[in-house]
Design an enzyme around this catalytic site. Structure first.
Site, PDB file in Angstrom:
ATOM      1  N   SER A  82     -15.507  30.864 -25.796  1.00 58.80           N
ATOM      2  CA  SER A  82     -16.261  29.827 -26.721  1.00 58.80           C
ATOM      3  C   SER A  82     -16.425  30.303 -28.075  1.00 58.80           C
ATOM      4  O   SER A  82     -16.904  29.773 -29.219  1.00 58.80           O
ATOM      5  CB  SER A  82     -17.728  29.480 -26.145  1.00 58.80           C
ATOM      6  OG  SER A  82     -17.447  28.858 -24.813  1.00 58.80           O
ATOM      7  N   GLY A  83     -16.137  31.695 -28.148  1.00 55.52           N
ATOM      8  CA  GLY A  83     -16.568  32.234 -29.503  1.00 55.52           C
ATOM      9  C   GLY A  83     -15.496  31.990 -30.643  1.00 55.52           C
ATOM     10  O   GLY A  83     -14.381  31.207 -30.238  1.00 55.52           O
ATOM     11  N   CYS A 125     -10.803  43.991 -38.158  1.00 50.10           N
ATOM     12  CA  CYS A 125     -10.009  43.069 -39.039  1.00 50.10           C
ATOM     13  C   CYS A 125      -9.774  43.490 -40.279  1.00 50.10           C
ATOM     14  O   CYS A 125      -8.608  43.577 -40.940  1.00 50.10           O
ATOM     15  CB  CYS A 125     -10.496  41.748 -39.209  1.00 50.10           C
ATOM     16  SG  CYS A 125     -12.498  42.013 -39.410  1.00 50.10           S
ATOM     17  N   GLN A 142      -9.178  36.480 -41.277  1.00 49.40           N
ATOM     18  CA  GLN A 142      -9.787  37.349 -40.392  1.00 49.40           C
ATOM     19  C   GLN A 142      -9.816  37.050 -38.834  1.00 49.40           C
ATOM     20  O   GLN A 142      -9.588  37.903 -37.982  1.00 49.40           O
ATOM     21  CB  GLN A 142     -11.491  37.488 -40.950  1.00 49.40           C
ATOM     22  CG  GLN A 142     -12.018  38.556 -40.081  1.00 49.40           C
ATOM     23  CD  GLN A 142     -12.608  37.851 -39.072  1.00 49.40           C
ATOM     24  OE1 GLN A 142     -13.016  36.748 -38.863  1.00 49.40           O
ATOM     25  NE2 GLN A 142     -12.964  38.750 -37.605  1.00 49.40           N
ATOM     26  N   SER A 186     -21.887  29.760 -22.177  1.00 51.28           N
ATOM     27  CA  SER A 186     -20.559  29.052 -22.570  1.00 51.28           C
ATOM     28  C   SER A 186     -20.037  28.686 -21.047  1.00 51.28           C
ATOM     29  O   SER A 186     -19.232  27.569 -21.082  1.00 51.28           O
ATOM     30  CB  SER A 186     -19.524  29.708 -23.351  1.00 51.28           C
ATOM     31  OG  SER A 186     -18.925  30.733 -22.655  1.00 51.28           O
ATOM     32  N   HIS A 209     -10.574  37.275 -45.157  1.00 51.48           N
ATOM     33  CA  HIS A 209     -11.095  38.588 -45.902  1.00 51.48           C
ATOM     34  C   HIS A 209      -9.954  39.116 -46.992  1.00 51.48           C
ATOM     35  O   HIS A 209      -8.770  38.806 -46.784  1.00 51.48           O
ATOM     36  CB  HIS A 209     -10.757  39.859 -44.931  1.00 51.48           C
ATOM     37  CG  HIS A 209     -12.049  39.607 -43.580  1.00 51.48           C
ATOM     38  ND1 HIS A 209     -13.167  38.769 -43.898  1.00 51.48           N
ATOM     39  CD2 HIS A 209     -12.188  40.652 -42.823  1.00 51.48           C
ATOM     40  CE1 HIS A 209     -13.826  39.076 -42.882  1.00 51.48           C
ATOM     41  NE2 HIS A 209     -13.554  40.195 -42.331  1.00 51.48           N
TER      42      HIS A 209
HETATM   43  C1  2RA Z   1     -16.875  41.604 -39.902  1.00 49.46           C
HETATM   44  N1  2RA Z   1     -15.586  43.563 -39.128  1.00 49.46           N
HETATM   45  O1  2RA Z   1     -16.155  41.251 -40.735  1.00 49.46           O
HETATM   46  C2  2RA Z   1     -16.142  42.600 -38.719  1.00 49.46           C
HETATM   47  C3  2RA Z   1     -15.357  41.503 -37.993  1.00 49.46           C
HETATM   48  N2  2RA Z   1     -14.720  42.482 -37.007  1.00 49.46           N
HETATM   49  O2  2RA Z   1     -17.995  41.712 -39.930  1.00 49.46           O
END
Ligand code: 2RA
Length: 330
Positions: A9-10, A128, A313, A38, A240
């Site tokens: 569910s995330g 990420c 991300q 969930s 990101h």
């Molecule tokens: C963030 N690094 O962007 C984490 C996600 N893995 O907070």
């Protein structure tokens, strides 16, 4: 092939579902697992409704070939033995096992071979910020060894999860209605702000997020590269961005770098500043590649290069990379 998603569910779990639905993988059965909160929810996959089961210490993973897990480091640590005991390979998006010597940390464009050596049947998906940076760095590393990197990140709300994305939307609505913004998931109000603080501070005053970029990059690239990072949360929804400065052993020209990025797997070159062509998170959201642009000579070091990269991300920074690891193993 039987696949399980843990943390269905995330934000990343939902992206797993989407990506598995889109790619031509021979999936006979898909099982969804989640927390008490969930369990019982249903999600559609390839025309069928699947119900989320409660993740428990039982034999539910018997017959599962691959488990894609994204439910936090604590859950991964607690359930790794349960998930892998009948032979499933666990591809884990959390930070739980990333730096363990007997767990490979894999970005398929960079070190696909490492995925084959997983004695604990656990393969870790990197953080990420590291994933998108190493996909880009790898193109330059092939030209000349990169000795060091300075990087500032501009990290979207999605990195903190689905509830954090909701919080950002809510904050703008609250402020727009003349109310105070509710702050739960971030250290401060994120709307109309940037926060130079992601994860906890460590004893050297870098955050854990920043130290992940140091350690994980070295492990994935099998390199002595040094990375000094400043990680910043920005009021962006789901891609990101990173401003990267690197130094190589021999000078690499901007033209060479452009060619290398253009040919690199997983990279899309977007570098025509005169035509306002450069990557931006608004347009990278929902897409697969790592976009690279703003490539230029560093003005302070003969062997220095600077560039800007952007990637979704939740996709390449999490779910897509994990699914690509699975595809590498197949
Ligand atoms: C963030 N690094 O962007 C984490 C996600 N893995 O907070």
């Amino acid at each position: 092939m039987k696949i399980a998603i843990v943390g269905a569910s995330g934000a990343v779990g939902q992206e797993f579902l989407k990506i598995l639905g889109e790619r031509p993988l021979p999936i006979d059965e898909l099982l969804l697992f989640g927390s008490q909160r969930s369990a019982g929810r249903t999600y559609r996959f390839r025309g069928r409704d699947l119900t989320v089961r409660l993740l428990q210490h039982n034999d539910d993973f018997r017959g599962v070939d691959f488990a894609l897990t994204s439910a936090g480091a604590g859950t991964s640590r607690e359930f790794a033995a349960t998930i892998t005991k009948h032979g499933a390979v666990m591809i884990d998006n959390s930070s739980a096992f990333r730096m363990d010597a007997d767990v490979p940390l894999v970005v398929p464009e960079v070190n696909p071979g490492d995925a084959k050596n997983a004695p604990r049947r656990i393969i870790a998906n990197p953080n990420c910020t590291t994933i998108q940076m190493v996909v880009a760095l790898n193109a330059i590393e092939r030209l000349s060894h990169i000795t060091r990197v300075h990087v500032s990140t501009y990290q979207s709300a999605s990195g903190a999860g689905a509830a954090a994305m909701d919080e950002l939307v809510r904050q703008y609505a609250e402020l727009g209605a003349g109310r105070e913004a509710t702050v739960e998931k971030f250290a401060f109000q994120l709307a109309y702000n940037v926060i130079p603080h992601i994860d906890v501070f460590t004893e050297n005053d870098y955050t854990k997020e920043e130290m992940k970029m140091f350690h994980e990059t070295r492990k994935i690239m099998h390199s002595d590269i040094r990375v000094s990072a400043t990680c910043v949360r920005v009021p962006v929804m789901r891609a990101h961005s990173e401003s990267v400065w690197l130094e190589t052993e021999r000078p690499v020209s901007v033209e060479e770098a452009r060619e290398a990025f253009a040919a690199a797997p997983g990279v899309v070159l977007m570098d025509d500043p005169a035509r306002k062509s450069y990557p931006m998170p608004l347009f990278a959201a929902g897409k697969d590649p790592v976009y690279v642009g703003r490539i230029r000579r560093d003005l302070t070091a003969d062997n220095g290069l600077a560039f800007w990269c952007v990637s979704d991300q939740i996709k390449k920074g999490a779910a897509l990379n994990a699914v690509q690891i699975l595809e590498t193993l197949l």
